[in-house]
Structure formats: C-alpha cells, structure tokens
Scaffold this active site. Structure first.
Site, PDB file in Angstrom:
ATOM      1  N   SER A   1       0.767  -1.081   0.160  1.00 61.26           N
ATOM      2  CA  SER A   1      -0.100  -0.164   0.069  1.00 61.26           C
ATOM      3  C   SER A   1       0.701   1.163  -0.049  1.00 61.26           C
ATOM      4  O   SER A   1       1.892   1.325   0.376  1.00 61.26           O
ATOM      5  CB  SER A   1      -0.960   0.069   1.338  1.00 61.26           C
TER       6      SER A   1
HETATM    7  N1  SAH Z   1      -1.106  -4.388   3.753  1.00 62.72           N
HETATM    8  C1  SAH Z   1      -0.414  -4.802   2.688  1.00 62.72           C
HETATM    9  C2  SAH Z   1      -1.296  -4.801   1.426  1.00 62.72           C
HETATM   10  C3  SAH Z   1      -1.496  -6.113   0.619  1.00 62.72           C
HETATM   11  S1  SAH Z   1      -2.607  -5.832  -0.692  1.00 62.72           S
HETATM   12  C4  SAH Z   1       0.902  -4.121   2.535  1.00 62.72           C
HETATM   13  O1  SAH Z   1       1.269  -3.517   3.457  1.00 62.72           O
HETATM   14  O2  SAH Z   1       1.893  -4.824   1.634  1.00 62.72           O
HETATM   15  C5  SAH Z   1      -3.976  -6.773  -0.146  1.00 62.72           C
HETATM   16  C6  SAH Z   1      -3.346  -8.243   0.445  1.00 62.72           C
HETATM   17  O3  SAH Z   1      -4.759  -8.958   0.741  1.00 62.72           O
HETATM   18  C7  SAH Z   1      -2.898  -9.320  -0.760  1.00 62.72           C
HETATM   19  O4  SAH Z   1      -1.737 -10.020  -0.259  1.00 62.72           O
HETATM   20  C8  SAH Z   1      -4.061 -10.338  -0.711  1.00 62.72           C
HETATM   21  O5  SAH Z   1      -3.448 -11.604  -1.286  1.00 62.72           O
HETATM   22  C9  SAH Z   1      -4.573 -10.424   0.267  1.00 62.72           C
HETATM   23  N2  SAH Z   1      -6.239 -10.850   0.389  1.00 62.72           N
HETATM   24  C10 SAH Z   1      -7.003 -10.739  -0.399  1.00 62.72           C
HETATM   25  N3  SAH Z   1      -8.094 -11.371  -0.095  1.00 62.72           N
HETATM   26  C11 SAH Z   1      -7.830 -11.810   1.192  1.00 62.72           C
HETATM   27  C12 SAH Z   1      -8.357 -13.114   2.109  1.00 62.72           C
HETATM   28  N4  SAH Z   1      -9.762 -13.327   1.816  1.00 62.72           N
HETATM   29  N5  SAH Z   1      -7.734 -13.386   2.908  1.00 62.72           N
HETATM   30  C13 SAH Z   1      -6.420 -13.122   3.311  1.00 62.72           C
HETATM   31  N6  SAH Z   1      -5.830 -12.134   2.580  1.00 62.72           N
HETATM   32  C14 SAH Z   1      -6.481 -11.620   1.365  1.00 62.72           C
END
Ligand code: SAH
Length: 222
Positions: free
Chosen positions: A69
């Site tokens: 993010s």
């Molecule tokens: N907070 C993270 C942002 C990651 S993007 C950072 O700082 O890097 C969002 C993430 O949510 C992705 O890795 C994706 O795989 C995950 N995601 C999407 N749906 C999900 C679910 N149902 N359960 C767990 N993770 C999920």
C-alpha cells in the site's frame, strides 16, 4: 570523503524523512504512527526492482500480483484505527507485511491473515529479520476473520470487501473500531466502523481508495 555506503544511507534517511513530512502535511499527524513509519525500512518490503522507489508515496507491485500500500494510506488507516498500546489487532491481507509492521509498533499483539502462502512466508521472514515478536500469522481466508482469537479491539482490512464486512464486525469488541475499503469496483470507499459499546457500529466514509479485492478462499499457487 564519504564513501558510497554513507552517501546512500544518508540519501535514504533523507528520503524517508521527506516522506514522513509529506504524510504529516496531508493529515497523518499521530506521533506514534509517524514514528512507526519513520522506523520501518520500507525498502525491505518492496521487490528489488522497486527498491529505489521505496520512499515514494506510492503503492508498488509485490509478488502474486498484489501491491504494497501507499505510505499515506497506511498512515491514514493506522491513525483512523486509533490503536492503543494494549490493543489486540486483527489485520486481513498481510501482503508484504509493511502495514503489519506499522501496526506491531502501535499494538500489543497483531494477528494477520493472508491467502497467498508465498506472501505469508516472505512476510514472516521480514518480521523475523526485524525482530518483531508480537505478530501472529495465519495462511487462510481472512474474510472469515480469526474466530478462535476473537473478539479484537481493532480490525484493519487491507483488501477491498465487496460489502460491509459482517463476519469481521462480529469479531470486533462492542466498542471496537474496524477500518476497511468497501466496494466492488476499482475505486472503493474507505470506511471506518465505530462501535458504540453495545455492538452497534456507525459507518463513517473517510475517502476514496484503490485496493486489490478481498477474494474468497486461499489462493492456488504453482
Ligand atoms: N497491507 C499490505 C497490502 C497488501 S494488498 C501491505 O502493506 O503490503 C492486499 C492483500 O490482501 C494481498 O496480499 C491479498 O492476497 C490479500 N487478500 C485478499 N483477499 C484475502 C483474503 N480473503 N484473506 C486474506 N488475505 C487476502
């Protein structure tokens, strides 16, 4: 004459300091949140190809087609969550582990769930490298929350839920706070749900954001 490493290190620290100033001028003013961002080496969470851009205020691609993010959004969400030193926080969507790391510096304990085993493994290695001992990880579908560890003081969702995340709200304490991007399209609303102490949650729209979707189940990987 300063050697290259010193110059690179100084430049890096200056870039990070500029980023923190920029976030502050955009309204991320909580000192604990700013200190957490300032003490977190974001370059550790970005792929090699993007390391030079680690202190730009932008989202960047990570493995598995996901993103780390934008620092401003990480700051905004962390501040909106009003984490307290005693808080037990649930985070959905570990991704790179950058947001998790920020939360771990604000909270007592952070539970984090990711649906890609690869991302979870890489994030766990980073937590270990940084010596963070108050993060508990789980590979699974975060849409279901973490019922065994509920209720939580705070819940942060870092992937876009199509609708109000009811299952997660049910795992929040009556006076808890949940922050999540909500919406089905490429642009979603960032919503903060504030508990009134009796389990009624008031939704506040904060701003518009672009997150990858919260998908059901765990990801199939080769
Ligand atoms: N907070 C993270 C942002 C990651 S993007 C950072 O700082 O890097 C969002 C993430 O949510 C992705 O890795 C994706 O795989 C995950 N995601 C999407 N749906 C999900 C679910 N149902 N359960 C767990 N993770 C999920």
């Amino acid at each position: 004459m300063a050697n290259d490493d010193t110059e690179t290190g100084e430049e890096r620290d200056a870039q990070l300091a500029r980023l923190v100033l920029a976030l502050r001028s955009q309204g991320v003013t909580d000192p604990a949140v700013l200190a957490a961002i300032e003490s977190t080496p974001r370059e550790l969470f970005t792929p090699d190809l993007f390391k030079e851009r680690a202190f730009e205020d932008s989202a960047l691609p990570i493995a598995c087609g996901q993103t780390i993010s934008q620092p401003f959004i990480v700051g905004l969400m962390s501040q909106a969550l009003q984490v307290e030193p005693r808080s037990r926080v649930l985070e959905i969507g570990t991704g790179s582990g950058y947001q998790t790391t920020i939360l771990s510096k604000l909270a007592r304990l952070v539970y984090t769930v990711e649906r890609y085993r690869t991302l979870m493994g890489e994030a766990e290695a980073r937590f270990k490298q940084l010596g963070l001992t108050n993060i508990v990880t789980r590979f699974g579908d975060g849409g279901l929350g973490w019922p065994e560890q509920a209720p939580f003081d705070r819940i942060l969702v870092t992937a876009a839920a199509p609708d109000a995340p009811k299952a997660l709200l049910s795992q929040l304490k009556p006076s808890g706070i949940l922050v999540a991007p909500v919406g089905k399209g490429p642009v979603q609303k960032l919503i903060r749900y504030l508990g009134d102490g009796n389990g009624v949650f008031r939704a506040e729209v904060m701003t518009e954001v672009r997150f990858v979707p919260l998908l059901p189940g765990v990801a199939k990987e080769p």
